[in-house]
Design a protein around this motif. Structure first.
Motif, PDB file in Angstrom:
ATOM      1  N   GLY B 154      -1.685   2.122   5.493  1.00 52.44           N
ATOM      2  CA  GLY B 154      -0.775   1.049   4.901  1.00 52.44           C
ATOM      3  C   GLY B 154       0.603   0.642   5.695  1.00 52.44           C
ATOM      4  N   PHE B 157       2.362   2.637  10.922  1.00 47.28           N
ATOM      5  CA  PHE B 157       3.117   3.180  12.011  1.00 47.28           C
ATOM      6  C   PHE B 157       2.581   3.790  12.968  1.00 47.28           C
ATOM      7  CE2 PHE B 157       5.575   6.902  13.582  1.00 47.28           C
ATOM      8  CZ  PHE B 157       6.934   6.301  13.521  1.00 47.28           C
ATOM      9  N   ASP B 181      -6.944   9.436  -0.280  1.00 46.07           N
ATOM     10  CA  ASP B 181      -6.627   9.348  -1.678  1.00 46.07           C
ATOM     11  C   ASP B 181      -7.041   7.831  -2.072  1.00 46.07           C
ATOM     12  OD1 ASP B 181      -5.461  10.536  -3.955  1.00 46.07           O
ATOM     13  OD2 ASP B 181      -4.139   8.863  -3.938  1.00 46.07           O
ATOM     14  N   GLY B 270      -1.216   9.093  -3.306  1.00 45.72           N
ATOM     15  CA  GLY B 270      -1.531   8.652  -1.952  1.00 45.72           C
ATOM     16  C   GLY B 270      -0.446   8.505  -0.958  1.00 45.72           C
ATOM     17  N   GLU B 272       2.412   9.738   1.233  1.00 41.27           N
ATOM     18  CA  GLU B 272       2.329  10.952   2.037  1.00 41.27           C
ATOM     19  C   GLU B 272       3.101  12.269   1.527  1.00 41.27           C
ATOM     20  OE1 GLU B 272       2.966  10.133   6.132  1.00 41.27           O
ATOM     21  OE2 GLU B 272       5.101   9.506   5.846  1.00 41.27           O
ATOM     22  N   LEU B 385       0.030  -3.121  -4.288  1.00 42.46           N
ATOM     23  CA  LEU B 385       1.132  -3.610  -4.067  1.00 42.46           C
ATOM     24  C   LEU B 385       1.368  -4.603  -2.913  1.00 42.46           C
ATOM     25  CD1 LEU B 385       2.344   0.213  -3.130  1.00 42.46           C
ATOM     26  CD2 LEU B 385       2.507  -1.132  -5.299  1.00 42.46           C
TER      27      LEU B 385
HETATM   28  C1  LIG Z   1       2.233   4.374  -3.315  1.00 46.02           C
HETATM   29  C2  LIG Z   1       1.759   4.735  -2.204  1.00 46.02           C
HETATM   30  C3  LIG Z   1       0.441   4.915  -2.073  1.00 46.02           C
HETATM   31  C4  LIG Z   1      -0.430   5.299  -1.004  1.00 46.02           C
HETATM   32  N1  LIG Z   1      -1.819   5.342  -0.883  1.00 46.02           N
HETATM   33  C5  LIG Z   1      -2.321   5.640   0.314  1.00 46.02           C
HETATM   34  C6  LIG Z   1      -3.603   5.913   0.319  1.00 46.02           C
HETATM   35  O1  LIG Z   1      -4.297   5.890  -0.522  1.00 46.02           O
HETATM   36  N2  LIG Z   1      -3.898   6.147   1.583  1.00 46.02           N
HETATM   37  C7  LIG Z   1      -3.402   6.231   2.619  1.00 46.02           C
HETATM   38  O2  LIG Z   1      -4.162   6.739   3.833  1.00 46.02           O
HETATM   39  N3  LIG Z   1      -2.179   5.981   2.625  1.00 46.02           N
HETATM   40  C8  LIG Z   1      -1.670   5.649   1.563  1.00 46.02           C
HETATM   41  N4  LIG Z   1      -0.253   5.400   1.631  1.00 46.02           N
HETATM   42  C9  LIG Z   1       0.582   5.462   2.888  1.00 46.02           C
HETATM   43  C10 LIG Z   1       1.067   6.816   3.187  1.00 46.02           C
HETATM   44  O3  LIG Z   1       2.198   7.302   2.720  1.00 46.02           O
HETATM   45  C11 LIG Z   1       1.070   7.038   4.710  1.00 46.02           C
HETATM   46  O4  LIG Z   1       1.893   6.079   5.074  1.00 46.02           O
HETATM   47  C12 LIG Z   1      -0.103   7.247   5.442  1.00 46.02           C
HETATM   48  O5  LIG Z   1      -1.113   8.193   4.828  1.00 46.02           O
HETATM   49  C13 LIG Z   1       0.173   7.688   6.703  1.00 46.02           C
HETATM   50  O6  LIG Z   1      -1.221   7.466   7.548  1.00 46.02           O
HETATM   51  P1  LIG Z   1      -1.423   6.655   8.574  1.00 46.02           P
HETATM   52  O7  LIG Z   1       0.008   6.574   9.353  1.00 46.02           O
HETATM   53  O8  LIG Z   1      -2.563   7.077   9.284  1.00 46.02           O
HETATM   54  O9  LIG Z   1      -1.633   5.055   7.842  1.00 46.02           O
HETATM   55  C14 LIG Z   1       0.499   5.454   0.114  1.00 46.02           C
HETATM   56  C15 LIG Z   1       1.919   4.930   0.158  1.00 46.02           C
HETATM   57  C16 LIG Z   1       2.446   4.632  -0.827  1.00 46.02           C
HETATM   58  C17 LIG Z   1       3.877   4.231  -0.988  1.00 46.02           C
END
Ligand SMILES: Cc1cc2nc3c(=O)[nH]c(=O)nc-3n(C[C@H](O)[C@H](O)[C@H](O)COP(=O)(O)O)c2cc1C
Ligand code: SF4
Ligand code: FES
Lengths: 159, 516
Positions: B154, B157, B181, B270, B272, B385
């Motif tokens: 999402g 980064f 998640d 989800g 982190e 979102l």
């Molecule tokens: C409300 C909300 C729900 C999120 N749900 C997920 C999710 O289901 N799976 C996911 O990988 N990241 C989700 N994220 C993003 C995580 O906070 C995080 O950025 C991510 O797991 C980092 O992994 P990446 O850098 O490999 O993307 C969500 C963020 C928010 C704010």
């Protein structure tokens, strides 16, 4: 509802299995719900004691998560997806149909004790929306007619 | 003996794949045919599932969509020799939907037996890990940095920078946490990796462990994915049994342990930090940042938290090099993204492509337009979102920066299509309602603001002081964007404001108000 003294040994066994596991509360709650169908009020005290936490803390965790339930479910749990992709394929109509057919609202159990109805927000089956699950089986492209067939066959299977 | 493939992917199962497999086994038994039935992942062409693929002298040929009652007829028609039939599809990899893809992360999904280590090894599996075992931690991180990989969960980064932070954080214990998640509507790429090629995730996490010095990993899996849970645990057991996990990975003296933990139906888990709280056995309340999880994460230790697809993209980077991966894509969006087409679309499914396709190409060239045959009116990209994108913006290329320039997000790559029967005021209301339902409750703009948001939208739609309430809604959204602790409250305004901006007529407003 079952008497807790019959369930207590199941809870004790699950608590023992998870002793010392880091972050073990969710696995314990899953274990109890998988075995008993829900998390009985009396179990909360046993969990709290085993984890050395307050009853309020354990209760706070249980109530935070949509998946955990504190009352026994019907024989079958139906989950209907309410999220956007399913909405785009008419899940609204399906939800209304289901409530009418079962004569219940969300989080309720039909009067014959057969079906509980829970909302769910995405089953990852969005490519074949609208999606539902009955117990652990997932069904895609569910029309009201298909829903009725599934319910009928589930009733048949239970008999 | 003939090898036959029928998917064990959830979506294929939801359309009757198990019944097809049973019918085939019965037909084979009753005719005394020598077949080996492999339950593979899905190729991602869901309008053709349940699909049967047969290994023939001319290569793999497919039939689909197959229902159990079709099986006997298919066998009689010579399916096992790859003969023609009304359901004959030929070589799946030659179909345009498939052949124009760049399958890097999904290279094996739908091809191999997901839980067979031998099959994984026979299809270039564990080559990344074998390279990584001969490299320094810094060099592994450097390859990932060079690849340009950005988090696919999402926030986008850069993964290499995150790993570097954890590598440089001194601690006796560190963790790798996989965020499985996947709560966003319209997304199923994580699920398809876990069900269709769990070893690639296990390998990616093991490499991450070597890269930052972590010996324990957790996969936080949503409880809505029971089939992924089964596949992951089967594959993990096989990896342990063969020395690919454990105290001494392939005799290197390096350790990595891995465990699956189930969530319990909370979207916010989800996020982190909320996920880490949940893994620790608490309510999933979002933590203040800083400190970053990379410094103080799970059980207070330095922790890499990465999405499933991010981690599953690591093995090919370590196998073929960071440059190889970086050569796909455009601008600062490097590599590939598994796009997920869902909702009202004719050809729903998953295809992996380099960044840069336009939304229009995705929706029409791949997706074939709406399922209903009506005009596509709004598409939501990046989950609940994410903003709603109108037709006028369909030429935007899929690229993190290009989307951000139109106040939209690529997110997890999920695309949910709505035709012209959609009521966008209802979708905006739903976005607020979802936030009411799923907010962790820690901060006021999100917890209370979303409740107020539903009320204000209701008033606008009812025509009660429309203009004033529209201003109020915009103001409320502004407060949520600026005053929320995490993106739940901070991004719920995206779908709401985009609906209001692009589809004011659905709120009973005319276009003039939107300019205000
Ligand atoms: C409300 C909300 C729900 C999120 N749900 C997920 C999710 O289901 N799976 C996911 O990988 N990241 C989700 N994220 C993003 C995580 O906070 C995080 O950025 C991510 O797991 C980092 O992994 P990446 O850098 O490999 O993307 C969500 C963020 C928010 C704010
Ligand atoms: S924005 Fe919402 S979900 Fe995020 S921390 Fe605040 S209350 Fe919790
Ligand atoms: S939105 Fe219903 S299954 Fe994903």
């Amino acid at each position: 509802m079952q008497e807790y003294h019959l369930q207590k040994s199941v809870v004790a066994k699950i608590l023992a299995e998870h002793e010392g596991m880091p972050g073990n509360l969710l696995p314990i709650l899953h274990g109890i719900q998988d075995s008993l169908g829900y998390i009985p009020q009396e179990a909360v005290a046993d969990i709290a004691e085993a984890l050395n936490q307050s009853i309020a803390e354990i209760h706070g965790v249980i109530s935070f998560y949509h998946y955990f339930r504190q009352t026994p479910p019907g024989k079958n749990t139906i989950r209907i997806c309410r999220a956007e992709s399913c909405q785009a394929m008419n899940s609204q109509a399906l939800q209304e149909h289901a409530k009418k057919q079962l004569d219940i609202d969300w989080h309720q159990t039909s009067s014959d004790g057969e079906f509980s109805l829970e909302p769910v927000y995405c089953l990852g089956n969005c490519a074949c929306s609208p999606a539902i699950t009955i117990n652990n089986e997932v069904y895609g492209r569910v029309t009201p007619e298909r829903f009725d067939e599934l319910i009928a066959s589930q009733r048949g299977a239970a008999e | 003996m003939t090898r036959i493939f029928i998917s064990r992917d959830s979506t294929a199962l939801s359309l009757g794949a198990n019944q097809v497999a049973e019918a085939l086994q019965q037909a084979a038994d009753s005719k005394g045919l020598d077949v080996e039935l492999v339950r593979n992942g899905s190729r991602g062409l869901f309008w053709l599932e349940p699909m049967i693929e047969v290994e023939t002298a001319q290569g793999r040929v497919a039939y689909g969509p197959v229902q159990s009652q079709d099986v006997v007829e298919l066998v009689e028609a010579g399916m096992l020799e790859g003969k023609e039939h009304a359901l004959f599809l030929g070589d799946i990899e030659a179909l345009p939907y498939f052949k124009d893809q760049s399958r890097l992360t999904f290279a094996r999904v739908g091809i191999t037996d997901p839980v067979s280590l031998d099959d994984y090894l026979a299809h270039e599996g564990y080559r990344g890990l074998k390279n990584a075992l001969n490299m320094s931690a810094q060099d592994i991180v450097q390859q990932v940095t060079d690849s340009g990989l950005r988090g696919r969960g999402g926030a986008a980064f850069p993964t290499g920078i995150k790993w570097n932070t954890v590598l440089n954080a001194p601690a006796e214990q560190k963790y790798i946490v996989c965020n499985a998640d996947e709560g966003d509507s319209g997304t199923f790429s994580d699920r398809m990796v876990m069900e269709g090629d769990p070893f690639v995730l296990i390998e990616g996490m093991t490499i991450a462990g070597l890269a930052v010095g972590a010996t324990q990993g957790y996969i936080y899996l949503r409880v809505e994915y029971p089939h992924a849970n089964v596949a992951l645990n089967e594959a993990i057991a096989n990896a342990y049994a063969n020395g690919y996990l454990g105290d001494d990975i392939l005799g290197s003296g390096k350790a990595f342990h891995l465990e699956v933990r189930l969530g319990a139906g909370a979207y916010i888990c989800g996020e982190e930090t909320s996920l880490l709280e949940s893994l620790e056995g608490k309510r999933g309340l979002v933590r203040f940042k800083p400190p970053l999880p990379a410094i103080i994460g799970l059980f207070g230790k330095p922790t890499v938290v990465n999405n499933v697809v991010s981690l599953a993209s690591v093995p090919i980077i370590l196998d073929k090099g960071g440059d190889y991966y970086r050569d796909y894509g455009i601008g600062r969006s490097r590599g590939t993204l598994p796009l997920q087409l869902a909702g009202n679309i004719k050809y729903p499914g998953l295809f992996e492509a380099a960044f840069g396709l336009t939304l229009r190409e995705i929706l029409y060239d791949y997706g074939g337009g709406s399922a209903s045959g009506r005009p596509i009116r709004a598409v939501q990209v990046g989950g609940p979102l994410g903003a709603y994108v109108p037709e006028s913006q369909f030429d935007t290329p899929l690229d993190y920066e290009a989307f951000s320039a139109i106040s939209a997000v690529v997110g997890h790559g999920g695309i949910v299509v709505h035709d012209d029967t959609v009521d966008m005021a209802a979708m905006a209301r739903y976005a607020m309602e979802f936030c009411v339902e799923e907010s962790c409750g820690k901060c006021t703009p999100c917890r209370i603001g979303s409740i107020r948001g539903v009320e204000v939208i209701d008033r606008i739609v009812k025509g009660i002081q429309k203009e004033q309430n529209t201003v109020l809604l915009e103001d409320l959204c502004d407060t949520m964007v600026n005053g929320s602790l995490c993106a739940m409250g901070g991004m719920t305004p995206y779908p709401v404001l985009s609906a209001l901006k692009h589809f004011p007529e659905d709120f009973g407003l005319d276009k003039a108000v939107d300019a205000a």
